[in-house]
Design a protein around this motif. Structure first.
Motif, PDB file in Angstrom:
ATOM      1  N   ARG A 156       1.109  -1.158  -0.100  1.00  0.00           N
ATOM      2  CA  ARG A 156       0.169   0.219  -0.064  1.00  0.00           C
ATOM      3  C   ARG A 156       0.934   1.347   0.147  1.00  0.00           C
ATOM      4  O   ARG A 156       1.733   1.283   0.906  1.00  0.00           O
ATOM      5  N   GLY A 157       0.598   2.156  -1.071  1.00  0.00           N
ATOM      6  CA  GLY A 157       1.465   3.138  -1.130  1.00  0.00           C
ATOM      7  C   GLY A 157       3.011   2.986  -1.255  1.00  0.00           C
ATOM      8  O   GLY A 157       3.780   4.056  -1.071  1.00  0.00           O
ATOM      9  N   PHE A 158       3.455   1.939  -1.874  1.00  0.00           N
ATOM     10  CA  PHE A 158       4.855   1.702  -2.128  1.00  0.00           C
ATOM     11  C   PHE A 158       5.544   2.560  -2.700  1.00  0.00           C
ATOM     12  O   PHE A 158       4.984   2.952  -4.001  1.00  0.00           O
ATOM     13  N   PRO A 165       5.141   9.908  -2.878  1.00  0.00           N
ATOM     14  CA  PRO A 165       4.201   8.937  -1.881  1.00  0.00           C
ATOM     15  C   PRO A 165       2.883   9.176  -2.530  1.00  0.00           C
ATOM     16  O   PRO A 165       2.464  10.205  -2.870  1.00  0.00           O
ATOM     17  N   CYS A 166       2.050   8.130  -2.504  1.00  0.00           N
ATOM     18  CA  CYS A 166       0.738   8.063  -3.245  1.00  0.00           C
ATOM     19  C   CYS A 166      -0.014   8.686  -2.309  1.00  0.00           C
ATOM     20  O   CYS A 166       0.026   8.932  -0.911  1.00  0.00           O
ATOM     21  N   ASP A 167      -0.924   9.597  -2.864  1.00  0.00           N
ATOM     22  CA  ASP A 167      -1.891  10.698  -2.181  1.00  0.00           C
ATOM     23  C   ASP A 167      -3.238   9.923  -2.148  1.00  0.00           C
ATOM     24  O   ASP A 167      -4.310  10.806  -2.418  1.00  0.00           O
ATOM     25  N   CYS A 168      -3.411   8.742  -2.005  1.00  0.00           N
ATOM     26  CA  CYS A 168      -4.806   8.376  -2.425  1.00  0.00           C
ATOM     27  C   CYS A 168      -5.471   8.432  -1.207  1.00  0.00           C
ATOM     28  O   CYS A 168      -5.196   8.549  -0.162  1.00  0.00           O
ATOM     29  N   SER A 169      -6.930   7.964  -1.436  1.00  0.00           N
ATOM     30  CA  SER A 169      -7.822   8.085  -0.080  1.00  0.00           C
ATOM     31  C   SER A 169      -7.770   7.146   0.962  1.00  0.00           C
ATOM     32  O   SER A 169      -8.235   7.220   1.773  1.00  0.00           O
ATOM     33  N   SER A 276      -1.264  -2.029  -3.677  1.00  0.00           N
ATOM     34  CA  SER A 276      -2.658  -2.597  -3.347  1.00  0.00           C
ATOM     35  C   SER A 276      -3.731  -1.246  -3.123  1.00  0.00           C
ATOM     36  O   SER A 276      -4.776  -1.633  -3.293  1.00  0.00           O
ATOM     37  N   CYS A 277      -3.266  -0.135  -2.462  1.00  0.00           N
ATOM     38  CA  CYS A 277      -4.150   0.756  -2.372  1.00  0.00           C
ATOM     39  C   CYS A 277      -4.954   1.082  -3.652  1.00  0.00           C
ATOM     40  O   CYS A 277      -6.075   1.427  -3.914  1.00  0.00           O
ATOM     41  N   LYS A 278      -4.411   1.115  -4.849  1.00  0.00           N
ATOM     42  CA  LYS A 278      -4.821   1.374  -6.004  1.00  0.00           C
ATOM     43  C   LYS A 278      -5.688   0.127  -6.663  1.00  0.00           C
ATOM     44  O   LYS A 278      -6.882   0.504  -7.102  1.00  0.00           O
ATOM     45  N   VAL A 337      -1.062   9.505  -9.808  1.00  0.00           N
ATOM     46  CA  VAL A 337      -0.907   9.289  -8.145  1.00  0.00           C
ATOM     47  C   VAL A 337      -0.382   7.967  -7.973  1.00  0.00           C
ATOM     48  O   VAL A 337       0.408   7.899  -7.036  1.00  0.00           O
ATOM     49  N   HIS A 338      -0.590   6.796  -8.614  1.00  0.00           N
ATOM     50  CA  HIS A 338      -0.077   5.450  -8.737  1.00  0.00           C
ATOM     51  C   HIS A 338       0.501   4.910  -9.841  1.00  0.00           C
ATOM     52  O   HIS A 338       0.251   5.932 -11.029  1.00  0.00           O
ATOM     53  N   ASP A 339       1.488   3.972  -9.832  1.00  0.00           N
ATOM     54  CA  ASP A 339       2.032   3.472 -10.953  1.00  0.00           C
ATOM     55  C   ASP A 339       0.982   2.371 -11.281  1.00  0.00           C
ATOM     56  O   ASP A 339       0.281   1.711 -10.866  1.00  0.00           O
TER      57      ASP A 339
HETATM   58 ZN   LIG Z   1      -2.266   4.921  -2.864  1.00  0.00          ZN
END
Ligand SMILES: [Zn+2]
Length: 363
Positions: A156-158, A165-169, A276-278, A337-339
């Motif tokens: 998550r946020g790798f 850094p990913c800036d997801c929810s 994983s977050c994506k 935001v993510h790869d």
């Molecule tokens: Zn993320």
């Protein structure tokens, strides 16, 4: 036929063949294996290519046991055909000589593509691998469950090399919980995947593609299961709704189904991520995260969105939207935001493990 091939397989010592031998005896072997004249001709050219490769690597090609059989057959036959009766006999003979296991077999690459040796992973356990099956022989709460959970929670946020850094929810204290773990065993879909992978490997053999930046979990699993480096095959995550599982089990992932989702910024393909977050964003309704083998080949890093795209750019086999690099809104301040990795051929993916997942805590 059997006897002829046995004689030639042992006379040519195919498990120890050198490129020079292939050059000298490739045509002879091809003839006895029943290749067409055109195949022999093109095969001879391929054998020369192998000679060059062999010199580059200090002599010799990998043994048949280590994939050299594909290279050897391709080098003597290239796009030629092996007659069906010969193919069966070759497969039988190779089994007897220990070159492929009982689970290995020859598959036609299709459309004039070379024959491919397909070996179903040794951990596939279905007695009838031609019938698609979601195998659920992992113990609940057992080692593989725990490892799958660790993988999801750590990826998550790798942050890879391109460290934004990913800036997801998904909040930091969110925890993934794996409820069930399955393995998809579907030989026809696996065979289609391996045939595609062999085509990419053939195309990229000389290039020594740079490995992509991958989460250590996924990289370790790829090593363990011996994924093709030449074809740049990796493990990646794909989130989906549990309701799609029946179809995925029968046919693998279909880009035609993902089209219905809309918002495909990078074209009409299949989307994967090492984060994983994506993956969770896609599967969040009734969560499934698929751990898939994906043939990336040569990856194009995209600068901008390209929603109309149907195929990879020429010279590439796949595309990547890189976090912090790829613009998805035509503006500098709207960066990925993510790869994400995008493939445009359904055969470039084999959805191997199915993780039924939920999250605890805030999302
Ligand atoms: Zn993320």
């Amino acid at each position: 036929m059997d006897t002829v091939i046995a004689l030639h397989a042992s006379a040519l010592r195919l498990d120890r063949v050198s490129c020079d031998q292939l050059l000298q005896r490739g045509v002879e072997l091809a003839h006895h294996l029943g290749y067409s004249a055109a195949g022999i001709k093109r095969g001879t050219l391929a054998a020369r290519g192998m000679g060059i490769e062999s010199r580059a690597f200090g002599g010799g090609v990998p043994s048949m046991r280590h994939g050299g059989i594909t290279a050897s057959l391709q080098s003597v036959g290239a796009s030629g055909f092996i007659k069906p009766e010969a193919r069966e006999a070759i497969a039988e003979q190779m089994r007897r000589l220990g070159m492929i296991s009982d689970r290995g077999y020859l598959a036609d690459g299709g459309h004039g593509q070379p024959l491919v040796v397909v070996e179903v992973p040794s951990y596939f356990a279905s007695p009838t691998p031609d019938i698609p099956l979601l195998m659920s022989d992992y113990r609940e709460g057992g080692y593989n469950h725990r490892k799958a959970e660790e993988m999801l929670n750590e990826s998550r946020g790798f942050d890879g090399r391109h460290s934004i850094p990913c800036d997801c929810s998904m909040e930091d204290d969110t925890v993934f919980v794996v409820h069930r773990l399955h393995r998809l065993e579907n030989r026809p879909v696996f065979e289609r995947f391996k045939a595609y992978e062999a085509q990419v490997a053939e195309k990229r053999r000389q290039e020594q593609l740079d490995p992509v930046d991958m989460h250590p979990w996924l990289a370790r699993l790829a090593d363990k299961n011996d994924l093709s480096r030449v074809a740049n095959t990796v493990y990646l995550l794909h989130g989906t709704d549990k309701g799609n599982l029946a179809s995925i089990c029968q046919q693998g992932l279909k880009s035609s189904l993902s089209l219905a989702k809309g918002h495909l910024w990078y074209g009409k393909g299949l989307y994967f991520t090492p984060q994983s977050c994506k993956a969770w964003q896609y599967g969040a309704v009734r969560g499934c995260v698929l751990l898939c083998r994906v043939v990336l080949g040569r990856v194009q890093v995209l600068e901008d969105k390209c929603p109309q795209r149907l195929f990879p750019s020429s010279e590439f086999d796949s595309a990547m939207a890189m976090k912090g690099v790829t613009r998805h809104d035509g503006r500098h301040d709207a960066l990925q935001v993510h790869d994400e990795y995008i493939i445009y051929h359904d055969a470039a993916c084999y959805p191997e493990f199915v993780l039924e997942v939920s999250v605890n805590g805030p999302v």
